[in-house]
Scaffold this motif. Structure first.
Motif, PDB file in Angstrom:
ATOM      1  N   ALA A 151       0.826  -1.206   0.000  1.00  0.00           N
ATOM      2  CA  ALA A 151       0.000   0.000   0.000  1.00  0.00           C
ATOM      3  C   ALA A 151       0.859   1.254   0.000  1.00  0.00           C
ATOM      4  O   ALA A 151       1.841   1.354   0.744  1.00  0.00           O
ATOM      5  N   LEU A 152       0.489   2.212  -0.833  1.00  0.00           N
ATOM      6  CA  LEU A 152       1.181   3.498  -0.888  1.00  0.00           C
ATOM      7  C   LEU A 152       0.486   4.492   0.050  1.00  0.00           C
ATOM      8  O   LEU A 152      -0.729   4.674  -0.037  1.00  0.00           O
ATOM      9  N   PRO A 153       1.228   5.167   0.935  1.00  0.00           N
ATOM     10  CA  PRO A 153       0.632   6.167   1.836  1.00  0.00           C
ATOM     11  C   PRO A 153       0.474   7.503   1.118  1.00  0.00           C
ATOM     12  O   PRO A 153       1.278   8.429   1.273  1.00  0.00           O
ATOM     13  N   LEU A 154      -0.568   7.632   0.314  1.00  0.00           N
ATOM     14  CA  LEU A 154      -0.729   8.792  -0.555  1.00  0.00           C
ATOM     15  C   LEU A 154      -1.647   9.840   0.057  1.00  0.00           C
ATOM     16  O   LEU A 154      -2.651   9.508   0.697  1.00  0.00           O
ATOM     17  N   SER A 155      -1.316  11.098  -0.178  1.00  0.00           N
ATOM     18  CA  SER A 155      -2.238  12.179   0.152  1.00  0.00           C
ATOM     19  C   SER A 155      -3.348  12.175  -0.900  1.00  0.00           C
ATOM     20  O   SER A 155      -3.292  11.447  -1.895  1.00  0.00           O
ATOM     21  N   HIS A 156      -4.352  12.997  -0.702  1.00  0.00           N
ATOM     22  CA  HIS A 156      -5.495  12.991  -1.614  1.00  0.00           C
ATOM     23  C   HIS A 156      -5.113  13.385  -3.034  1.00  0.00           C
ATOM     24  O   HIS A 156      -5.535  12.745  -4.010  1.00  0.00           O
ATOM     25  N   TYR A 157      -4.303  14.434  -3.195  1.00  0.00           N
ATOM     26  CA  TYR A 157      -3.907  14.854  -4.528  1.00  0.00           C
ATOM     27  C   TYR A 157      -2.954  13.852  -5.162  1.00  0.00           C
ATOM     28  O   TYR A 157      -3.004  13.617  -6.374  1.00  0.00           O
ATOM     29  N   GLU A 158      -2.092  13.247  -4.353  1.00  0.00           N
ATOM     30  CA  GLU A 158      -1.204  12.219  -4.889  1.00  0.00           C
ATOM     31  C   GLU A 158      -2.008  11.038  -5.414  1.00  0.00           C
ATOM     32  O   GLU A 158      -1.705  10.489  -6.477  1.00  0.00           O
TER      33      GLU A 158
END
Length: 227
Positions: A151-158
């Motif tokens: 899993a990638l810990p992405l922000s919303h825009y990412e």
């Protein structure tokens, strides 16, 4: 009907009061605290849709608070600060912030930005619940992307940027195209904003699979995801 709860972490009562008033008039349920530790504790016991986070707090730096929050949560964060340098903006975005508002500011403008971020966060999801593209797997219901099974810990825009690229592998996007496709208010963003988010996405991909860079740079134009 439950109202959308917004957490305000701001040490100046006059500012937090103005923000609360503006949010209340738009139907939100704002909750204010005046120190970073207090905000972190409150996040453990209550559910919020978004955080308005002052950088210059008396106990903790807002960037450090954001970094701590991002260890366990992708909740949208709007930074609030008296500092208006490009370096601060870039650092805030790299830390996982979703927007950046400088003092003095209009509470109505801040409320508009809150709405824009929430629209993007809670907007219409793709009709395909799970999309797989070799290295990537998108779970649109949970707004999660796996890269080589992790899993990638992405922000919303990412998340939005990478999802768009995965669904259009090989297509070259200009910075302007990415801003128009992802941001609700692209005119309030900068080309550097896109570059910063691409940089952080690449760093997160590299942590999972070193020496792999699936996001290609097309100098003078923009970016693409390798087919």
């Amino acid at each position: 009907m439950n109202k959308t709860k917004i957490l305000i972490i701001e040490d100046e009562p006059s500012i937090s009061d103005n923000i609360e008033y503006a949010l209340n008039t738009e139907g939100f349920e704002p909750v204010s605290v005046h120190a970073g530790q207090e905000g972190l504790q409150l996040l453990k016991s209550a559910n919020f849709a978004l955080i308005i986070l002052d950088i210059g707090l008396p106990d903790l730096n807002g960037f450090d608070i954001c970094k701590e929050i991002r260890k366990t949560s992708n909740i949208p964060i709007i930074f609030l600060t008296a500092r208006d340098s490009e370096v601060d903006r870039v650092v805030g975005l790299e830390m996982g912030g979703d927007d950046y508002v400088t003092k003095p500011f209009s509470p109505r403008e801040l409320t508009a930005r809150v709405k824009a971020v929430l629209r993007r966060t809670n907007g219409k999801q793709p009709t395909v619940n799970n999309l797989t593209n070799a290295k990537f797997k998108i779970d649109s219901d949970k707004r999660k992307i796996n890269y080589y099974g992790e899993a990638l810990p992405l922000s919303h825009y990412e998340y939005e940027i990478l999802t768009l690229m995965i669904k259009n592998s090989g297509k070259v996007f200009s910075r302007e195209e990415l801003m128009k496709a992802i941001w609700d208010t692209p005119e309030m963003s900068m080309d550097r904003t896109v570059d910063t988010h691409i940089k952080t996405i690449r760093a997160k991909l590299n942590k999972i699979k070193q020496n792999k860079n699936p996001i290609l740079t097309h100098r003078g134009f923009g970016y693409s995801l390798e087919s």
